[in-house]
Design an enzyme around this catalytic site. Structure first.
Site, PDB file in Angstrom:
ATOM      1  N   ARG A   1     -13.540  16.311 124.270  1.00  0.00           N
ATOM      2  CA  ARG A   1     -12.496  17.595 124.137  1.00  0.00           C
ATOM      3  C   ARG A   1     -12.823  19.043 124.358  1.00  0.00           C
ATOM      4  O   ARG A   1     -11.659  18.994 125.028  1.00  0.00           O
ATOM      5  CB  ARG A   1     -12.688  17.540 122.376  1.00  0.00           C
ATOM      6  N   ASP A   2     -13.717  19.284 124.549  1.00  0.00           N
ATOM      7  CA  ASP A   2     -13.950  20.285 126.131  1.00  0.00           C
ATOM      8  C   ASP A   2     -13.283  20.190 126.788  1.00  0.00           C
ATOM      9  O   ASP A   2     -13.403  21.364 127.571  1.00  0.00           O
ATOM     10  CB  ASP A   2     -15.531  21.237 125.561  1.00  0.00           C
TER      11      ASP A   2
ATOM     12  N   HIS B   1     -25.209  24.935 124.350  1.00  0.00           N
ATOM     13  CA  HIS B   1     -24.088  24.612 125.086  1.00  0.00           C
ATOM     14  C   HIS B   1     -24.188  25.850 126.355  1.00  0.00           C
ATOM     15  O   HIS B   1     -23.462  27.530 126.434  1.00  0.00           O
ATOM     16  CB  HIS B   1     -22.789  24.710 123.952  1.00  0.00           C
TER      17      HIS B   1
ATOM     18  N   HIS C   1     -23.001  26.482 129.983  1.00  0.00           N
ATOM     19  CA  HIS C   1     -22.266  26.898 131.038  1.00  0.00           C
ATOM     20  C   HIS C   1     -23.017  26.645 132.540  1.00  0.00           C
ATOM     21  O   HIS C   1     -24.102  27.844 132.262  1.00  0.00           O
ATOM     22  CB  HIS C   1     -21.152  27.450 131.255  1.00  0.00           C
TER      23      HIS C   1
ATOM     24  N   CYS D   1     -14.258  26.784 132.130  1.00  0.00           N
ATOM     25  CA  CYS D   1     -14.446  28.565 131.691  1.00  0.00           C
ATOM     26  C   CYS D   1     -12.854  28.737 131.800  1.00  0.00           C
ATOM     27  O   CYS D   1     -13.318  29.839 133.157  1.00  0.00           O
ATOM     28  CB  CYS D   1     -15.234  28.897 131.120  1.00  0.00           C
TER      29      CYS D   1
ATOM     30  N   ASN E   1     -18.888  23.315 132.357  1.00  0.00           N
ATOM     31  CA  ASN E   1     -20.058  22.542 131.557  1.00  0.00           C
ATOM     32  C   ASN E   1     -21.362  21.706 132.072  1.00  0.00           C
ATOM     33  O   ASN E   1     -20.939  21.737 133.325  1.00  0.00           O
ATOM     34  CB  ASN E   1     -19.077  21.992 130.166  1.00  0.00           C
TER      35      ASN E   1
END
Length: 307
Positions: A20-21, A213, A215, A246, A255
């Site tokens: 998804r992300d 979460h 990065h 991002c 990520n």
């Protein structure tokens, strides 16, 4: 496997976000069948929580416009949770109609990002989520509350800890079962992580509902994860092969790669239930589908050893 490190959790649940992300910002449309195969391969590698898609309006995220076609292709996976994002009541209707029972809402810790991403003030966005979460809980669904920009915002700079705590408590008060603290632009450091987690505990938010979460923009994702582990956090978000980035930070490397995380956890004696070899093979396969090498250091290192 090494002996578990004293003071750290014996087991960590990895919340896999690659499907998804990781894929949502891809400019070229990834075929639905490829996404489904990706999720199946991730499950075969031992991942038990795999975020599948997002029921947003197709115009918002064209890459995820196939949510209705994708979810039935993966919903039969046994022993695997398949969370999906629902931005509003319409998204919730679509997800519930397909039998989704692991849902997530996406909030912001800053006013500027709430306006840029949700076109609402921070408080207005929380007001929109409240009936969504209430309805989801009435349907006996599990609800995760994402909080973006927990450590820094590209427009506002460093985000005050008390501001993040306020949003987190609001999400829990409306019924969310779990939180995910997002370092959306990757500026967090271990000291900042410790300070935020301590403040959340002091405000009554227990550690066992918190996920992180990170990065890796500044190369801090694993260090930040370690700080969270020391605090007792046992849920960590990661993306297979390091997929995703991002759009708000030009230097962002995306990520935290699931393989890099598993490599570190394995070295600490922390169980994940994941077959690293299968996971690396899955990320190599997906990189081939996307036509570019994986940014994960562990994927590159282990792939090189096999050649």
């Amino acid at each position: 496997m090494p002996v578990p490190t004293a003071g750290l959790p014996a087991r960590v649940r990895i919340h896999e976000v690659g499907a998804r992300d990781g894929l949502q910002n891809e400019k070229t449309t990834v075929p639905t069948e490829v996404k489904a195969e990706f999720i199946h391969r991730l499950a075969q590698a031992g991942l038990t929580t795999i975020e599948a898609t997002s029921f947003v309006h197709p115009d918002w995220v064209p890459q995820l416009a196939d949510a209705e076609r994708l979810f039935p292709l993966v919903s039969d996976l046994e022993g695997v949770h398949l969370p999906v994002l629902v931005p509003n009541n319409r998204g919730l209707d679509r997800a519930l109609a397909l039998g989704a029972r692991r849902l997530a809402v996406f909030a912001s810790a800053t006013e500027t990002f709430a306006k840029a991403n949700l076109n609402r003030t921070l408080e207005e966005s929380l007001a929109v989520f409240e009936p969504v979460v209430t309805r989801a809980k009435d349907e006996h669904a599990h609800v995760r509350g994402y909080v973006s920009m927990c450590f820094g915002d590209p427009w506002e700079g460093a985000v005050p800890v008390h501001q993040v705590v306020h949003v987190c408590k609001a999400l829990l008060d409306m019924g969310c079962d779990e939180l995910s603290l997002g370092d959306t632009i990757g500026v967090g450091t271990p000291g900042h992580v410790r300070a935020l987690l301590a403040a959340l505990n002091e405000s009554g938010v227990p550690t066992d509902v918190i996920g992180v979460h990170f990065h890796d923009t500044y190369g801090q994702a694993l260090a930040n994860t370690f700080a969270a582990l020391e605090h007792g956090v046992t849920t960590v978000d990661a993306s297979a092969g390091g997929l995703g980035g991002c759009p708000y930070a030009k230097s962002a490397t995306g990520n935290l790669a699931t393989e890099d995380l598993v490599w570190m956890l394995r070295g600490l004696g922390i169980d994940t239930g994941i077959d690293l070899g299968r996971l690396v093979a899955t990320s190599e396969w997906m990189a081939g589908q996307l036509g570019r090498p994986s940014p994960s250091r562990t994927v590159r290192a282990l792939s090189h050893q096999e050649q």
